[in-house]
Design a protein around this motif. Structure first.
Motif, mmCIF file in Angstrom:
data_model
loop_
_atom_site.group_PDB
_atom_site.id
_atom_site.type_symbol
_atom_site.label_atom_id
_atom_site.label_comp_id
_atom_site.label_asym_id
_atom_site.label_seq_id
_atom_site.Cartn_x
_atom_site.Cartn_y
_atom_site.Cartn_z
ATOM 1 N N ALA A 83 0.893 -1.187 -0.360
ATOM 2 C CA ALA A 83 0.035 0.237 0.084
ATOM 3 C C ALA A 83 0.828 0.996 -0.048
ATOM 4 C CB ALA A 83 -0.939 -0.349 1.206
ATOM 5 N N LYS A 125 -1.850 6.163 7.642
ATOM 6 C CA LYS A 125 -3.229 5.704 6.961
ATOM 7 C C LYS A 125 -2.839 4.930 5.351
ATOM 8 C CE LYS A 125 -6.094 7.611 10.400
ATOM 9 N NZ LYS A 125 -7.209 8.449 10.438
ATOM 10 N N ILE A 126 -3.974 4.607 5.093
ATOM 11 C CA ILE A 126 -3.571 3.469 3.431
ATOM 12 C C ILE A 126 -4.085 4.648 2.498
ATOM 13 C CG2 ILE A 126 -4.954 1.867 1.849
ATOM 14 C CD1 ILE A 126 -4.772 0.454 5.299
ATOM 15 N N ILE A 127 -3.534 5.002 1.775
ATOM 16 C CA ILE A 127 -4.918 5.767 0.500
ATOM 17 C C ILE A 127 -5.022 4.650 -0.601
ATOM 18 C CG2 ILE A 127 -3.262 6.855 -1.407
ATOM 19 C CD1 ILE A 127 -1.604 8.040 0.658
ATOM 20 N N ALA A 128 -4.163 3.396 -0.853
ATOM 21 C CA ALA A 128 -4.262 3.248 -1.392
ATOM 22 C C ALA A 128 -3.910 1.807 -1.430
ATOM 23 C CB ALA A 128 -4.206 2.990 -3.002
ATOM 24 N N ASP A 129 -4.401 -0.258 -2.106
ATOM 25 C CA ASP A 129 -4.196 -0.782 -1.672
ATOM 26 C C ASP A 129 -3.530 -1.700 -2.821
ATOM 27 O OD1 ASP A 129 -6.661 -1.692 -1.295
ATOM 28 O OD2 ASP A 129 -6.469 -2.922 -0.380
ATOM 29 N N CYS A 156 -4.737 -2.593 -8.294
ATOM 30 C CA CYS A 156 -5.659 -2.002 -7.337
ATOM 31 C C CYS A 156 -6.749 -1.538 -7.955
ATOM 32 C CB CYS A 156 -4.652 -0.414 -7.559
ATOM 33 S SG CYS A 156 -5.155 0.501 -8.963
ATOM 34 N N LEU A 174 -9.733 4.099 -8.038
ATOM 35 C CA LEU A 174 -7.821 4.814 -7.159
ATOM 36 C C LEU A 174 -7.370 4.452 -8.579
ATOM 37 C CD1 LEU A 174 -8.132 3.857 -3.526
ATOM 38 C CD2 LEU A 174 -9.185 4.963 -4.490
ATOM 39 N N GLY A 200 -11.194 -2.488 0.372
ATOM 40 C CA GLY A 200 -10.837 -1.311 0.466
ATOM 41 C C GLY A 200 -12.417 -0.051 0.086
ATOM 42 N N TYR A 235 -10.632 3.640 2.535
ATOM 43 C CA TYR A 235 -9.429 4.899 1.338
ATOM 44 C C TYR A 235 -9.609 5.834 2.592
ATOM 45 C CZ TYR A 235 -8.467 1.183 -1.449
ATOM 46 O OH TYR A 235 -8.764 0.207 -1.640
ATOM 47 N N ASN A 236 -7.558 6.179 3.700
ATOM 48 C CA ASN A 236 -7.358 7.770 4.325
ATOM 49 C C ASN A 236 -7.897 7.764 5.451
ATOM 50 O OD1 ASN A 236 -5.673 8.967 1.871
ATOM 51 N ND2 ASN A 236 -8.097 8.830 1.112
#
Length: 291
Positions: A43, A50-54, A72, A76, A168, A174-175
């Protein structure tokens, strides 16, 4: 063996002579270990962890131009392409959103008869099967070549949920979620021994201090419950229900509150439906957090 083309997945290419070093300094997984035919889960995080994108990432064989492909969420793909481009600076990399020409075929419940180009075993869990990056119009041909039967995305969704692999935007935001919240540490999505990456300090601190309190947990449920439904234990909120199919579901829970509820004999419910826990170890408190 089953297969399904996942219309909600996109593909980003990161190429150029600096591509490996560039990605490795940004993301949670160790890109140094990625090879053609081998995938990793990782990610891109905010500086706050914090996860923006996995995504799942694999390397393109040199004969096909080299570089890396990121599998992905399609929604996103363009924002992630733009976000990665911000970090380019003087790095010799080219970042492209290939989602209009390349997609993802998921394969499970068996071993492919042959391994196509751009195919790799899902690195999160052996039960999840394989991923093949292929144009949508060639998905059925690719499935036939490996001996798989094409089925629906809903079938794969039920399989994903039963395997406990979060999605997600449905099972976590996300975020808003940390990698531990989404079980990335348990699904081989964080390399705790690699060098620095964005958000590393926060993630490493949560790991070594055992301070992760939220977890996505596999649950059983008798009934239909919408994603985003509040999960309750008595009068106390303990989490949020995520995706579900065929009596199986995923819920993002405060494990300390759930453990307190269980010890007190309180039912854990979503819209009045009692939740059961498929694997009680999923809600075990971190050892270092127990006093």
């Amino acid at each position: 063996m089953k297969s399904a083309f996942l219309s909600d997945r996109g593909v980003i290419k990161v190429g150029g002579e600096d591509a490996r070093h560039f990605l490795n300094g940004l993301v949670t997984t160790n890109i140094e270990l990625v090879r053609p035919g081998l995938g990793r889960f990782g990610a891109l995080l905010t500086p706050q962890g914090k996860i923006i994108a996995d995504f799942l990432v694999t390397e393109i064989p040199a004969g096909h131009g080299g570089g890396f492909l990121l599998d992905c969420p399609k929604s996103l793909a363009q924002p992630l392409t733009a976000r990665l481009s911000i970090y380019k600076l003087r790095a010799k990399v080219v970042i492209e959103n290939l989602s209009d020409s390349l997609g993802v075929l998921a394969v499970w419940d068996g071993q492919p008869q042959m391994t196509p180009d751009l195919a790799f075993a899902d690195p999160r869990d052996n039960e999840l099967g394989w991923r093949i990056l292929v144009p949508a119009e060639l998905a059925e041909k690719a499935a036939a070549a490996i001996g798989a039967t094409m089925t629906s995305e809903a079938d794969y969704e039920a399989h994903r949920i039963a395997c406990g692999a979060p999605r997600g935007g449905v099972d976590f935001g996300y975020n808003d979620a940390f990698p531990h919240d989404a079980n990335m540490d348990r699904l081989h999505g964080v390399d705790f021994d690699k060098g620095c990456y964005i958000g590393q300090e926060v993630v490493s601190r949560m790991q070594h201090r055992g301070t992760a309190r939220n977890r996505i947990v596999r649950v059983g449920i008798d009934g239909d419950v919408a994603s985003g439904t509040t999960v309750m234990a008595g009068e106390k909120t303990v989490g949020t229900f995520g995706s579900s199919a065929g009596g199986h579901g995923l819920a993002l829970l405060r494990v300390d509150r759930v453990n307190d509820a269980i010890e007190s004999g309180l039912a854990v419910t979503a819209e009045g439906h009692a939740l059961t826990f498929v694997a009680p170890q999923d809600i075990a408190l971190p050892k270092k957090a127990v006093t």
